[in-house]
Design a protein around this motif. Structure first.
Motif, PDB file in Angstrom:
ATOM      1  N   ARG A 155      -6.175   2.032  13.196  1.00  0.00           N
ATOM      2  CA  ARG A 155      -5.512   3.231  13.690  1.00  0.00           C
ATOM      3  C   ARG A 155      -5.102   2.990  15.133  1.00  0.00           C
ATOM      4  O   ARG A 155      -5.904   2.530  15.946  1.00  0.00           O
ATOM      5  N   MET A 176       0.842  -1.179   0.000  1.00  0.00           N
ATOM      6  CA  MET A 176       0.000   0.000   0.000  1.00  0.00           C
ATOM      7  C   MET A 176       0.882   1.235   0.000  1.00  0.00           C
ATOM      8  O   MET A 176       2.068   1.161   0.366  1.00  0.00           O
ATOM      9  N   SER A 198       1.409   6.854   2.105  1.00  0.00           N
ATOM     10  CA  SER A 198       0.442   7.883   2.499  1.00  0.00           C
ATOM     11  C   SER A 198      -0.738   7.308   3.279  1.00  0.00           C
ATOM     12  O   SER A 198      -1.415   8.019   4.019  1.00  0.00           O
ATOM     13  N   GLN A 199      -0.991   6.005   3.141  1.00  0.00           N
ATOM     14  CA  GLN A 199      -2.091   5.365   3.861  1.00  0.00           C
ATOM     15  C   GLN A 199      -1.649   4.792   5.201  1.00  0.00           C
ATOM     16  O   GLN A 199      -2.467   4.285   5.965  1.00  0.00           O
ATOM     17  N   ASP A 204      -2.284   5.976  11.426  1.00  0.00           N
ATOM     18  CA  ASP A 204      -2.853   4.863  10.670  1.00  0.00           C
ATOM     19  C   ASP A 204      -1.822   3.746  10.613  1.00  0.00           C
ATOM     20  O   ASP A 204      -0.629   3.991  10.436  1.00  0.00           O
ATOM     21  N   GLY A 251      -3.899  -1.954   8.393  1.00  0.00           N
ATOM     22  CA  GLY A 251      -5.175  -1.288   8.573  1.00  0.00           C
ATOM     23  C   GLY A 251      -5.371  -0.901  10.021  1.00  0.00           C
ATOM     24  O   GLY A 251      -4.609  -1.275  10.907  1.00  0.00           O
TER      25      GLY A 251
END
Length: 702
Positions: free
Chosen positions: A157, A117, A120-121, A151, A155
């Protein structure tokens, strides 16, 4: 560790020197003890040189434990740039996990998943099989993040909060306790020094020179979690000062296996006071009203193989589990927890205590009491009996010659006898020596699968179940045990879901035990479940484990048909797995109604409490839950819980689950307050419908 790079940038050298000045000789490896019940069961060795961290993690407790090495490279902000983990997990499954950040992309491979990924994610990788040192790594990264939250990869947070300072080493050292949330169902706690180096966690890992502080840190975790869950209790537990009428509901009767016609069920204080046909009339002015919308009231469920904790207590209630039998614990903490629940300080199920008794060996579990001599075993039995424990639970390393005298002394003291079948003892011998039941279906079946001299204290007690694929259920060996159980009116604490988890989980796949709820869970839990627990690396091994589990289901049906009492349990703390245990009973061939009876009324009959518990009936204690649908037709309906009542106190899982990081399974109910005060005068509260927040934003219906 791997070759150290001493030619780092000047700024980084300054940072490293500061860390070395504040922490114990970072140029040398730092050893941490892994402790359980006051004994050292493993180690964690951290060899750190600036951004390069090598970790050796080894645990051997109860014949099992993770054993692996990690290598981590950090960037200047303390985020992992690369991370590799190689070794074995809790039950021996191979670990070969890796993460790397290259340019604007992160990539990872683990037992659970693989993928990539954009940075930035998220750039904070949450490892799937990391050691407890990972909490220190996450905390140091989050300390520098905006809002101390970030984050996570892949996946979710993660957030960090400093909780309090704690003095260690007789006051000569001060650490800060940090709470990490979002990793899993329960928060993680870690203690760091001023330089960010790990001093310990609150779960049993502590720097070796600070080992004397381990009990205090573990007690601190209990205090912090008590505070957190007490706050949830204060905001969400709904207590009533007038009758509560649940209208438009059907009632499941475990004795008949049928649902009633539409009914009205009234609760006052902690008892069910009336059950009447649905009148369809107007709301009563003197009662709280709940419209069940045609749903079903089910008696509270049981987990007959629990290991209760502060965290598990809320999990259980949200799953409709209002009673548990604790099968081994830290005794001081269990006594305290039981009292806190009974006093209403904490939410949780009713707890029946069984005291674990273990013998000393290299494979000893450190839960309960470990006896070095038979006299010590007798002393432990008296300790349990004096404190009202219902049973003694014998464990793997109790010496074979002690089984009969321990069972006899337990019964003299008024306690029942259950447990694992100790190594080098057969189930037939254990039953003859005085067992009332056997804990775990594998402990029963190993008597048919192991050869004389094989050691069930090792992981063989789990891996050996693959041999069940070829077991002849009509053999004399099998039938002799079943007939002995039937003749002696003995029971089996099944825990089929535990065996399913171990035997049917495959790396990268959603296991059957979690398929119905995994999408509702936090990312850490989802990844943890998408992994193997035993080493299944060939098609032959895969087929053997699948065949072995099918034979477990066949055994359940055989025992049920012979009239042997089956007690559903999970050996877990999630609560939701109780639903899967019940579902497995149906997959074995029981009807949904029979499986529900096994999880509601049967345990109460077995424990002699059925006069007050196990059914929704006039005069019974108010322990039940409300679901839409008919569980006698679809057992999965029990997962969609709208309301739980335990001892007359109501909880709404749809409102509480989000605070636990769980997506709700159903819609909440609406509660209408009375328009008349308890003394008969008109209430100042309007009669408009209101939900769990109440008109003043609180959950206090006094």
């Amino acid at each position: 560790m791997r070759h150290r790079s001493f030619g780092k940038a000047a700024a980084f050298l300054v940072s490293t020197m500061a860390l070395m000045a504040a922490a114990p000789s970072l140029a040398d490896p730092v050893r941490y003890d892994v402790m359980a019940n006051g004994e050292t069961v493993g180690w964690l060795v951290v060899d750190r040189d600036g951004q390069e961290v090598a970790i050796d993690y080894h645990v051997d407790n109860n014949g099992r434990g993770p054993k692996h090495r990690e290598e981590v490279t950090l960037d200047a902000d303390a985020y992992p740039v690369s991370w590799t983990i190689k070794g074995t997990s809790l039950f021996g499954a191979a670990i070969d996990e890796s993460f790397v950040r290259e340019g604007h992309t992160v990539r990872w491979v683990s037992q659970a998943d693989r993928g990539e990924m954009p940075v930035s994610q998220g750039r904070l990788y949450v490892a799937n099989d990391a050691s407890p040192y990972s909490l220190a790594l996450y905390a140091n990264a989050l300390k520098q993040a905006e809002g101390q939250a970030a984050d996570a990869v892949p996946g979710g947070r993660i957030s960090l909060a400093a909780v309090q300072d704690v003095a260690l080493d007789g006051g000569r050292l001060t650490g800060t306790v940090y709470r990490l949330t979002g990793l899993n169902l329960a928060p993680g706690y870690v203690v760091l020094d001023q330089a960010g180096e790990l001093l310990g966690d609150l779960g049993g890992v502590i720097r070796a020179d600070l080992a004397a502080d381990a009990p205090r840190l573990q007690q601190l975790r209990s205090e912090l979690e008590t505070r957190r869950i007490r706050d949830i209790q204060a905001r969400h537990a709904q207590r009533f000062d007038a009758p509560v009428r649940l209208r438009n509901v059907r009632v499941f009767d475990p004795e008949t296996g049928q649902l009633s016609p539409l009914s009205e069920v009234t609760v006052f204080e902690n008892r069910i006071t009336t059950i009447l046909p649905e009148s369809g009339g107007a709301a009563r002015a003197d009662a709280y009203e709940i419209d069940g919308q045609g749903g079903t009231l089910v008696p509270g469920l049981h987990d007959m193989h629990a290991h209760n904790s502060i965290q598990s207590s809320l999990n259980y209630l949200m799953a409709g589990v209002t009673s548990t039998r604790d099968m081994g614990n830290d005794n001081a903490r269990l006594l305290q927890l039981t009292q806190q629940i009974e006093d209403g300080e904490l939410p949780g199920p009713r707890i029946v205590r069984s005291g674990m008794l273990e013998g000393r060996s290299p494979y000893s579990v450190r839960t309960g009491i470990v006896a070095d001599t038979l006299d010590e075993a007798f002393e432990a039995l008296r300790w349990y009996a004096d404190r009202g424990y219902w049973q003694v639970k014998i464990y793997n390393s109790l010496h074979p010659e002690w089984v009969a005298p321990v069972a006899a002394e337990a019964k003299r003291l008024g306690m029942g006898v259950t447990g694992h079948v100790p190594a080098f003892v057969t189930p037939d011998q254990a039953l003859a020596a005085g067992y009332d039941e056997i804990s775990h279906i594998n402990q029963l079946m190993l008597g048919w699968l192991l050869e004389e001299g094989e050691d069930s204290r090792t992981p063989l007690r789990l891996t050996g179940m693959a041999r069940g694929a070829t077991l002849d259920m009509d053999s004399d060996r099998v039938q002799r045990t079943i007939e002995a159980m039937a003749a002696g009116n003995m029971a089996l604490d099944v825990t089929a879901v535990t065996l399913e988890t171990l035997m049917m989980s495959r790396a990268g796949e959603v296991p059957p035990m979690a398929a119905a709820f995994i999408d509702h869970m936090p990312i850490g839990y989802q990844r943890y479940r998408r992994r193997a627990f035993v080493d299944i690396n060939t098609p032959e091994a895969d087929a053997a484990y699948r065949g072995g589990f099918a034979k477990i289901l066949e055994t359940i049906k055989r025992l049920h048909d012979r009239g042997i009492t089956l007690l559903p349990g999970t050996d877990d703390t999630l609560g939701l797995t109780v639903h899967r245990e019940i579902e497995l009973f149906t997959l074995a061939g029981l009807t949904p109604a029979e499986a529900l009876k096994a999880a509601t009324l049967t345990p109460e009959v077995y424990m002699g409490r059925d006069e007050n518990l196990g059914r929704v009936a006039r005069g019974a204690l108010a322990d039940f839950f409300l679901i839409p649908g008919d569980p006698t037709q679809d057992i999965n309906a029990i997962r969609n819980i709208r309301l739980v009542m335990k001892d007359g106190v109501a909880y709404q899982p749809p409102h509480i689950y989000p605070e636990m990081g769980i997506k709700p399974f159903a819609e909440p109910v609406v509660i209408t307050p009375p328009t008349q005060k308890p003394d008969g005068s008109d209430s100042e509260t309007p009669s408009a419908l209101f939900g769990p927040e109440g008109l003043d934003g609180h959950h206090h219906y006094h």
